[in-house]
Motif scaffolding. Structure first.
Motif, PDB file in Angstrom:
ATOM      1  N   MET A  23     101.648  74.513  61.151  1.00  0.00           N
ATOM      2  CA  MET A  23     100.479  73.780  60.665  1.00  0.00           C
ATOM      3  C   MET A  23      99.715  73.172  61.829  1.00  0.00           C
ATOM      4  O   MET A  23      98.493  73.110  61.818  1.00  0.00           O
ATOM      5  N   ALA A  24     100.424  72.754  62.859  1.00  0.00           N
ATOM      6  CA  ALA A  24      99.757  72.125  64.003  1.00  0.00           C
ATOM      7  C   ALA A  24      98.915  73.147  64.750  1.00  0.00           C
ATOM      8  O   ALA A  24      97.852  72.849  65.268  1.00  0.00           O
ATOM      9  N   GLU A  25      99.426  74.413  64.806  1.00  0.00           N
ATOM     10  CA  GLU A  25      98.704  75.444  65.541  1.00  0.00           C
ATOM     11  C   GLU A  25      97.495  75.942  64.748  1.00  0.00           C
ATOM     12  O   GLU A  25      96.443  76.215  65.313  1.00  0.00           O
ATOM     13  N   ALA A  26      97.668  76.114  63.451  1.00  0.00           N
ATOM     14  CA  ALA A  26      96.601  76.654  62.614  1.00  0.00           C
ATOM     15  C   ALA A  26      95.782  75.508  62.032  1.00  0.00           C
ATOM     16  O   ALA A  26      96.171  74.876  61.070  1.00  0.00           O
ATOM     17  N   LYS A  27      94.642  75.216  62.662  1.00  0.00           N
ATOM     18  CA  LYS A  27      93.789  74.145  62.164  1.00  0.00           C
ATOM     19  C   LYS A  27      92.353  74.625  62.081  1.00  0.00           C
ATOM     20  O   LYS A  27      91.990  75.680  62.599  1.00  0.00           O
ATOM     21  N   ASP A  28      91.541  73.863  61.393  1.00  0.00           N
ATOM     22  CA  ASP A  28      90.138  74.218  61.228  1.00  0.00           C
ATOM     23  C   ASP A  28      89.310  73.639  62.372  1.00  0.00           C
ATOM     24  O   ASP A  28      89.565  72.533  62.835  1.00  0.00           O
ATOM     25  N   LYS A  30      86.317  71.775  63.554  1.00  0.00           N
ATOM     26  CA  LYS A  30      85.387  70.811  62.971  1.00  0.00           C
ATOM     27  C   LYS A  30      84.279  70.403  63.941  1.00  0.00           C
ATOM     28  O   LYS A  30      83.195  70.000  63.533  1.00  0.00           O
ATOM     29  N   ASP A  87      87.031  70.789  69.325  1.00  0.00           N
ATOM     30  CA  ASP A  87      88.134  71.707  69.044  1.00  0.00           C
ATOM     31  C   ASP A  87      88.036  72.986  69.867  1.00  0.00           C
ATOM     32  O   ASP A  87      89.032  73.687  70.054  1.00  0.00           O
ATOM     33  N   SER A 284      92.119  78.332  65.034  1.00  0.00           N
ATOM     34  CA  SER A 284      93.082  78.535  63.946  1.00  0.00           C
ATOM     35  C   SER A 284      94.351  79.246  64.405  1.00  0.00           C
ATOM     36  O   SER A 284      95.250  79.508  63.602  1.00  0.00           O
TER      37      SER A 284
END
Length: 312
Positions: A23-28, A30, A87, A284
Protein backbone atom coordinates in the motif's frame (compact mmCIF):
# COMPACT_ATOMS: atom_id res chain seq x y z
CA UNK A 1 14.48 -24.93 16.38
CA UNK A 2 11.45 -23.73 14.38
CA UNK A 3 8.55 -26.17 14.13
CA UNK A 4 5.77 -26.07 11.51
CA UNK A 5 3.42 -24.09 13.77
CA UNK A 6 6.10 -21.47 14.49
CA UNK A 7 6.73 -20.96 10.77
CA UNK A 8 2.99 -20.63 10.06
CA UNK A 9 2.57 -18.08 12.85
CA UNK A 10 5.55 -16.07 11.60
CA UNK A 11 4.17 -16.12 8.06
CA UNK A 12 0.76 -15.01 9.25
CA UNK A 13 2.36 -12.13 11.12
CA UNK A 14 4.22 -11.03 8.00
CA UNK A 15 1.13 -10.88 5.74
CA UNK A 16 -0.27 -7.61 7.17
CA UNK A 17 3.20 -6.04 7.02
CA UNK A 18 3.62 -7.05 3.38
CA UNK A 19 0.20 -5.67 2.57
CA UNK A 20 1.04 -2.40 4.27
CA UNK A 21 4.32 -2.28 2.33
CA UNK A 22 2.45 -2.74 -0.95
CA UNK A 23 0.00 0.00 0.00
CA UNK A 24 2.88 2.36 0.74
CA UNK A 25 4.38 1.78 -2.71
CA UNK A 26 1.12 2.01 -4.67
CA UNK A 27 -0.26 5.50 -4.10
CA UNK A 28 -2.10 8.11 -6.11
CA UNK A 29 -0.37 11.13 -7.56
CA UNK A 30 -1.95 14.21 -6.02
CA UNK A 31 0.67 16.89 -6.67
CA UNK A 32 3.17 17.14 -9.53
CA UNK A 33 6.05 19.58 -9.83
CA UNK A 34 6.66 20.93 -13.32
CA UNK A 35 10.09 22.52 -13.82
CA UNK A 36 10.19 24.25 -17.21
CA UNK A 37 13.30 25.53 -18.97
CA UNK A 38 11.89 28.76 -20.34
CA UNK A 39 8.24 29.79 -20.66
CA UNK A 40 9.12 32.53 -23.12
CA UNK A 41 9.40 29.74 -25.70
CA UNK A 42 6.09 28.76 -27.30
CA UNK A 43 7.18 25.11 -27.41
CA UNK A 44 7.56 24.90 -23.64
CA UNK A 45 4.37 26.87 -23.09
CA UNK A 46 2.43 24.32 -25.11
CA UNK A 47 3.78 21.49 -22.97
CA UNK A 48 2.98 23.45 -19.79
CA UNK A 49 -0.59 24.10 -20.91
CA UNK A 50 -1.06 20.44 -21.81
CA UNK A 51 0.34 19.18 -18.49
CA UNK A 52 -1.81 21.58 -16.47
CA UNK A 53 -5.03 20.94 -18.42
CA UNK A 54 -4.67 17.16 -18.39
CA UNK A 55 -3.69 17.09 -14.71
CA UNK A 56 -6.79 19.13 -13.89
CA UNK A 57 -8.91 16.49 -15.63
CA UNK A 58 -7.22 13.89 -13.42
CA UNK A 59 -7.72 15.91 -10.23
CA UNK A 60 -3.99 16.47 -9.79
CA UNK A 61 -2.44 19.73 -8.59
CA UNK A 62 0.49 21.08 -10.63
CA UNK A 63 3.11 23.46 -9.25
CA UNK A 64 4.94 25.08 -12.19
CA UNK A 65 8.26 26.93 -12.05
CA UNK A 66 10.05 28.73 -14.90
CA UNK A 67 13.86 28.82 -14.94
CA UNK A 68 13.91 31.45 -17.73
CA UNK A 69 16.82 29.62 -19.31
CA UNK A 70 19.08 29.66 -16.25
CA UNK A 71 20.40 26.35 -14.86
CA UNK A 72 21.30 27.75 -11.42
CA UNK A 73 17.80 29.18 -11.02
CA UNK A 74 16.30 25.84 -11.96
CA UNK A 75 18.39 23.93 -9.41
CA UNK A 76 17.07 26.25 -6.69
CA UNK A 77 13.50 25.98 -7.97
CA UNK A 78 13.55 22.18 -7.94
CA UNK A 79 15.00 22.13 -4.44
CA UNK A 80 12.03 24.26 -3.39
CA UNK A 81 9.56 21.97 -5.18
CA UNK A 82 10.94 18.99 -3.27
CA UNK A 83 9.95 20.66 0.01
CA UNK A 84 6.35 21.15 -1.17
CA UNK A 85 5.27 17.51 -1.01
CA UNK A 86 5.22 16.77 -4.71
CA UNK A 87 4.68 13.14 -5.69
CA UNK A 88 6.55 13.35 -9.02
CA UNK A 89 8.67 15.80 -10.98
CA UNK A 90 8.19 16.57 -14.67
CA UNK A 91 11.50 18.13 -15.61
CA UNK A 92 12.65 20.06 -18.71
CA UNK A 93 16.30 21.00 -18.04
CA UNK A 94 17.17 24.65 -18.64
CA UNK A 95 20.55 23.72 -20.12
CA UNK A 96 23.27 21.12 -20.19
CA UNK A 97 25.11 22.72 -17.24
CA UNK A 98 23.97 21.33 -13.87
CA UNK A 99 21.09 19.47 -15.56
CA UNK A 100 21.75 16.33 -13.52
CA UNK A 101 21.50 18.09 -10.13
CA UNK A 102 17.67 18.28 -9.92
CA UNK A 103 17.32 14.66 -11.08
CA UNK A 104 19.73 13.43 -8.41
CA UNK A 105 18.02 15.53 -5.73
CA UNK A 106 14.56 14.22 -6.63
CA UNK A 107 15.70 10.61 -6.71
CA UNK A 108 17.44 11.03 -3.35
CA UNK A 109 14.07 12.18 -1.99
CA UNK A 110 12.33 9.14 -3.49
CA UNK A 111 10.46 11.22 -6.08
CA UNK A 112 10.18 9.84 -9.63
CA UNK A 113 11.38 12.05 -12.49
CA UNK A 114 9.86 12.39 -15.96
CA UNK A 115 12.20 14.19 -18.35
CA UNK A 116 10.61 15.94 -21.32
CA UNK A 117 12.44 17.17 -24.45
CA UNK A 118 15.85 17.20 -22.74
CA UNK A 119 17.59 14.51 -20.76
CA UNK A 120 20.09 15.03 -17.98
CA UNK A 121 23.44 13.60 -19.06
CA UNK A 122 24.68 11.03 -16.58
CA UNK A 123 21.54 11.21 -14.43
CA UNK A 124 18.50 10.54 -16.59
CA UNK A 125 15.00 10.51 -15.20
CA UNK A 126 12.84 7.42 -14.84
CA UNK A 127 11.59 8.03 -18.37
CA UNK A 128 12.44 10.40 -21.22
CA UNK A 129 9.67 11.75 -23.46
CA UNK A 130 10.74 13.63 -26.56
CA UNK A 131 10.61 13.90 -30.31
CA UNK A 132 12.97 11.71 -32.28
CA UNK A 133 14.99 14.79 -33.22
CA UNK A 134 17.63 12.86 -35.16
CA UNK A 135 15.11 11.40 -37.62
CA UNK A 136 13.06 14.59 -37.81
CA UNK A 137 16.04 16.91 -38.38
CA UNK A 138 17.29 14.52 -41.05
CA UNK A 139 13.93 14.83 -42.84
CA UNK A 140 13.94 18.64 -42.55
CA UNK A 141 17.49 19.03 -43.88
CA UNK A 142 16.87 16.52 -46.66
CA UNK A 143 13.79 18.49 -47.73
CA UNK A 144 15.52 21.87 -47.69
CA UNK A 145 18.52 20.44 -49.56
CA UNK A 146 16.27 19.10 -52.30
CA UNK A 147 14.43 22.43 -52.53
CA UNK A 148 17.76 24.18 -53.04
CA UNK A 149 18.65 21.85 -55.87
CA UNK A 150 21.17 19.85 -53.88
CA UNK A 151 23.84 22.54 -53.86
CA UNK A 152 24.74 25.86 -52.26
CA UNK A 153 26.27 27.54 -49.22
CA UNK A 154 24.51 26.80 -45.93
CA UNK A 155 24.26 28.27 -42.44
CA UNK A 156 23.25 26.40 -39.28
CA UNK A 157 21.81 28.31 -36.34
CA UNK A 158 22.04 25.90 -33.44
CA UNK A 159 20.01 25.74 -30.28
CA UNK A 160 21.60 25.83 -26.84
CA UNK A 161 24.91 23.99 -27.05
CA UNK A 162 25.04 20.53 -25.49
CA UNK A 163 21.30 20.16 -24.84
CA UNK A 164 19.64 16.97 -26.08
CA UNK A 165 17.69 18.57 -28.95
CA UNK A 166 20.67 20.61 -30.14
CA UNK A 167 22.91 17.54 -30.24
CA UNK A 168 20.29 15.34 -31.91
CA UNK A 169 19.22 17.91 -34.49
CA UNK A 170 22.83 18.55 -35.43
CA UNK A 171 23.35 14.82 -35.85
CA UNK A 172 20.21 14.34 -37.94
CA UNK A 173 20.97 17.23 -40.25
CA UNK A 174 24.53 15.99 -40.68
CA UNK A 175 23.23 12.57 -41.71
CA UNK A 176 21.01 14.19 -44.36
CA UNK A 177 23.76 16.43 -45.74
CA UNK A 178 26.08 13.45 -46.23
CA UNK A 179 24.04 12.75 -49.37
CA UNK A 180 24.64 16.27 -50.73
CA UNK A 181 28.37 16.83 -51.28
CA UNK A 182 27.68 20.07 -53.19
CA UNK A 183 26.18 21.74 -50.10
CA UNK A 184 28.84 23.47 -48.03
CA UNK A 185 28.32 24.65 -44.44
CA UNK A 186 30.02 28.06 -44.45
CA UNK A 187 28.97 29.25 -41.00
CA UNK A 188 27.27 28.15 -37.78
CA UNK A 189 26.51 29.74 -34.44
CA UNK A 190 24.91 28.60 -31.16
CA UNK A 191 22.07 30.39 -29.39
CA UNK A 192 21.34 30.45 -25.67
CA UNK A 193 17.56 30.89 -25.57
CA UNK A 194 16.46 29.46 -28.96
CA UNK A 195 14.80 32.86 -29.54
CA UNK A 196 13.80 34.93 -32.54
CA UNK A 197 16.01 37.84 -31.50
CA UNK A 198 19.02 35.52 -31.37
CA UNK A 199 18.09 34.02 -34.72
CA UNK A 200 18.04 37.46 -36.29
CA UNK A 201 21.33 38.64 -34.78
CA UNK A 202 23.27 35.41 -35.40
CA UNK A 203 22.04 35.10 -38.97
CA UNK A 204 22.68 38.77 -39.71
CA UNK A 205 26.29 38.42 -38.58
CA UNK A 206 26.81 35.23 -40.59
CA UNK A 207 25.22 36.68 -43.74
CA UNK A 208 27.56 39.64 -43.64
CA UNK A 209 30.50 37.26 -43.78
CA UNK A 210 28.80 34.86 -46.21
CA UNK A 211 26.50 36.80 -48.58
CA UNK A 212 26.19 33.90 -51.05
CA UNK A 213 24.22 31.71 -48.61
CA UNK A 214 21.15 30.01 -50.09
CA UNK A 215 20.20 27.55 -47.29
CA UNK A 216 19.66 28.07 -43.56
CA UNK A 217 18.76 25.42 -41.00
CA UNK A 218 17.66 27.00 -37.74
CA UNK A 219 17.14 24.40 -35.00
CA UNK A 220 13.97 26.01 -33.61
CA UNK A 221 11.12 27.95 -35.17
CA UNK A 222 11.96 31.06 -33.16
CA UNK A 223 15.47 30.97 -34.59
CA UNK A 224 14.03 30.35 -38.08
CA UNK A 225 11.74 33.37 -37.87
CA UNK A 226 14.71 35.50 -36.84
CA UNK A 227 16.79 34.06 -39.66
CA UNK A 228 14.05 34.81 -42.20
CA UNK A 229 13.88 38.37 -40.90
CA UNK A 230 17.66 38.74 -41.31
CA UNK A 231 17.46 37.44 -44.87
CA UNK A 232 14.75 39.98 -45.68
CA UNK A 233 16.81 42.84 -44.23
CA UNK A 234 19.94 41.67 -46.09
CA UNK A 235 18.00 41.77 -49.37
CA UNK A 236 20.32 39.22 -51.00
CA UNK A 237 18.43 39.35 -54.30
CA UNK A 238 18.14 35.57 -54.54
CA UNK A 239 16.06 32.88 -52.84
CA UNK A 240 17.30 31.72 -49.45
CA UNK A 241 15.63 28.54 -48.20
CA UNK A 242 14.97 28.64 -44.45
CA UNK A 243 14.12 25.60 -42.32
CA UNK A 244 12.98 25.54 -38.70
CA UNK A 245 11.96 22.95 -36.12
CA UNK A 246 9.17 22.67 -33.49
CA UNK A 247 5.84 23.60 -35.06
CA UNK A 248 5.28 26.63 -32.81
CA UNK A 249 1.78 28.08 -33.23
CA UNK A 250 2.91 31.51 -34.47
CA UNK A 251 5.55 29.96 -36.70
CA UNK A 252 3.00 27.70 -38.39
CA UNK A 253 1.00 30.76 -39.38
CA UNK A 254 4.20 32.39 -40.68
CA UNK A 255 4.98 29.24 -42.63
CA UNK A 256 1.54 29.38 -44.23
CA UNK A 257 2.30 32.94 -45.36
CA UNK A 258 5.63 31.90 -46.87
CA UNK A 259 7.86 33.64 -44.29
CA UNK A 260 10.01 30.50 -44.16
CA UNK A 261 9.86 27.14 -45.89
CA UNK A 262 9.69 24.04 -43.69
CA UNK A 263 9.57 22.86 -40.08
CA UNK A 264 8.97 19.69 -38.08
CA UNK A 265 5.78 19.87 -36.03
CA UNK A 266 6.25 18.19 -32.66
CA UNK A 267 3.46 16.56 -30.64
CA UNK A 268 3.63 19.04 -27.78
CA UNK A 269 0.10 18.46 -26.50
CA UNK A 270 0.58 14.71 -26.68
CA UNK A 271 3.93 14.84 -24.88
CA UNK A 272 2.39 16.85 -22.05
CA UNK A 273 -0.32 14.24 -21.54
CA UNK A 274 2.22 11.42 -21.79
CA UNK A 275 4.33 13.07 -19.09
CA UNK A 276 1.38 13.19 -16.71
CA UNK A 277 0.45 9.57 -17.44
CA UNK A 278 4.06 8.53 -16.83
CA UNK A 279 4.14 10.42 -13.52
CA UNK A 280 0.91 8.74 -12.41
CA UNK A 281 2.24 5.30 -13.32
CA UNK A 282 5.58 5.84 -11.57
CA UNK A 283 3.97 7.15 -8.37
CA UNK A 284 1.66 4.12 -8.27
CA UNK A 285 4.65 1.80 -8.45
CA UNK A 286 4.24 0.95 -12.13
CA UNK A 287 6.93 0.85 -14.78
CA UNK A 288 7.31 2.93 -17.93
CA UNK A 289 9.78 2.68 -20.84
CA UNK A 290 13.11 4.41 -20.34
CA UNK A 291 12.69 6.27 -23.64
CA UNK A 292 9.45 7.33 -25.30
CA UNK A 293 10.40 9.00 -28.57
CA UNK A 294 7.66 10.51 -30.72
CA UNK A 295 7.47 11.33 -34.41
CA UNK A 296 7.39 14.90 -35.65
CA UNK A 297 5.70 15.70 -38.97
CA UNK A 298 7.53 17.42 -41.81
CA UNK A 299 5.44 20.54 -42.33
CA UNK A 300 5.36 22.83 -45.36
CA UNK A 301 2.88 25.28 -46.83
CA UNK A 302 1.09 22.29 -48.36
CA UNK A 303 0.05 20.62 -45.09
CA UNK A 304 0.39 23.35 -42.46
CA UNK A 305 -3.30 24.26 -42.33
CA UNK A 306 -4.26 21.11 -40.45
CA UNK A 307 -1.71 21.79 -37.72
CA UNK A 308 -2.89 25.39 -37.33
CA UNK A 309 -6.44 24.13 -36.84
CA UNK A 310 -5.53 21.28 -34.50
CA UNK A 311 -2.05 21.13 -33.00
CA UNK A 312 -1.03 17.60 -32.00
Amino acid sequence: MFNRRTVMMATAALIPLLAMSGMAEAKDAKKIGLAVANLQANFFNQIKQSVEAYSKEKGIEVVTVDAKGDSATQVSQVEDLLTQGIDALIYIPAGATAASVPTKAAKAAGIPVVNVDRNADGAPGDTFIATDSVASAKAVCDHIAKQAGGKGDMLIIHGQKGTTPEVDRSKGCGEALAAYPDIKIVGEQWSQMWSQDEGFKLTQDLLQANPSVSIIFAQADGLALGAAQAVKVANTGSKVWVAGFDGDTAALEALQKGVFDVTATQQTQGMGRMAVDAAIALVSGGSVPADQLQDATLTTKDNVEGFIANHP
